[in-house]
Design an enzyme around this catalytic site. Structure first.
Site: not given
Ligand code: 8OZ
Length: 372
Positions: A184, A187, A189
């Protein structure tokens, strides 16, 4: 020449495709979807096996974002894949999906600064590239939606531990019966936050230049690849999305470098969220064709695709695979509905997306069987 262009004359959304080590029955992918239904100790919940099995006709399932370590946690009730109990829990899911002929990979996740002290050991600050707080919220079991906490900058000496946590989780995923993993890198993170100059103000080898900011994502991807085989590893990126308060002064240059650097690794695929996640596909100008031209391998696209758009994207060669999120929530038999051009179910309310039980999760109807 992109490897994936080899079968160009016969490309349709509904035909088989190869992606690294995976032989997919079709080019329709279930996108990773956070559903916040994990049980205690962040083990997949009681309905997860049925939920994923119902969707096993997808060419590929990318199972929901899953913590690579305790530190990686940032939301209530999301699963992990770093303990034996979690491996055993996920194995029940993957066995059932495989029994239905499906292929399933696990999205590996470190939430980074999109977390809260209540999720962290001893109430510590979550970690990020720099001590810059995201203007966004997370969901906690106790207090509901709360502002994410001020992060602490990861020390240089802590970076190998992050890489190791992804490597370990990729091995756990294989023990849990997954066919591979998706890193991942989207977004806002941890890995995405390192990529961007809006969130990464470091002055060491992991900050500053684009090459430095991309280093952690590339090290993590390479580590997962050497643990389980690069042809079982995909990477997700979201070049212009502002999800997770993500921002960068030059996303085109940044992601051109990222994708150019990923290309020689021999990955299963790159997965690109085009535009604003769950929103406008043209939120900012970005040349996705140029990006794709830098990757010698399988290209997966996402964000707001409908049947006609997906058919066109594959037929034109602009994409090899198309992933669907909301449509897969509402339609366990999405592949059948799209291939026979039959109506789709209506998505239930947002209150069923994150958390709760079977309702809005495993109770969407499939099409009635055709009369014989
Ligand atoms: C929606 C709510 C919480 C996490 C992402 C893992 O946006 C998520 C996520 C999406 O990639």
């Amino acid at each position: 020449m992109n490897r994936a262009y080899g079968t160009r004359s016969a490309r349709t959304l509904f035909e088989p495709a190869h992606a690294g080590a995976f032989n997919l029955a079709n080019r329709i992918v279930m996108a990773p979807l956070t559903r916040n239904r994990a049980g205690p100790a962040w083990i997949p919940g009681p309905w997860a096996k049925e939920y994923y099995t119902q969707r096993a006709t997808a060419g590929l399932i990318i199972a929901e974002a899953t913590q690579v370590s305790a530190q990686a946690l940032g939301y209530a009730d999301t699963p992990g894949c770093y303990t034996d109990a979690q491996v055993i829990g996920w194995k029940q899911v993957t066995d059932a999906v495989h029994a239905k002929g499906g292929i399933i990979v696990l999205q590996l996740w470190h939430t980074g600064r999109i977390s809260h002290t209540s999720f962290q050991k001893d109430g510590q600050a979550p970690v990020g590239p720099s001590a810059i707080r995201a203007k966004t919220k997370t969901f906690t079991a106790g207090e509901g939606f709360v502002d994410v906490s001020m992060p602490r900058a990861l020390g240089l000496d802590a970076i190998p531990g992050i890489v190791e946590s992804f490597r370990h989780a990729s091995l756990c995923a294989m023990r849990a019966g997954f066919d591979g993993v998706e890193v991942h890198g989207a977004h806002g993170y941890l890995l995405d936050a390192f990529l961007r100059d809006g969130t990464n103000h470091r002055t060491d080898a992991y900050g500053g230049s684009i090459a430095n900011r991309a280093r952690l994502l590339l090290e993590v991807t390479a580590a997962c690849g050497s643990a389980i085989g690069a042809d079982r590893v995909g990477v997700r990126i979201s070049p212009v999305s502002t999800a997770g308060d993500s921002h960068d002064s030059n996303p085109q240059a940044l992601f051109d470098h990222v994708v150019t650097s990923l290309s020689p690794l021999g990955l299963a695929y790159v997965h690109v969220v085009e535009g604003e996640t769950g929103g406008a596909r043209d939120s900012l100008p970005f040349d996705y064709a140029a990006l794709r031209g830098r990757f010698d391998g399988v290209w997966m696209v996402n964000n707001g695709y409908d049947r006609a758009m997906a058919i066109a994207a594959v037929a034109s060669g602009r994409a090899d695979l198309v992933s669907f999120g909301r449509l897969f929530i509402a339609n366990p038999d999405l592949v059948e509905r799209l291939s026979t051009n039959r109506p789709l179910n209506t998505l239930m309310g947002q209150e069923t997306f994150y958390g709760g039980g079977a309702h809005g999760y495993t109770d969407y109807p499939t099409l009635p069987a055709e009369p014989v």
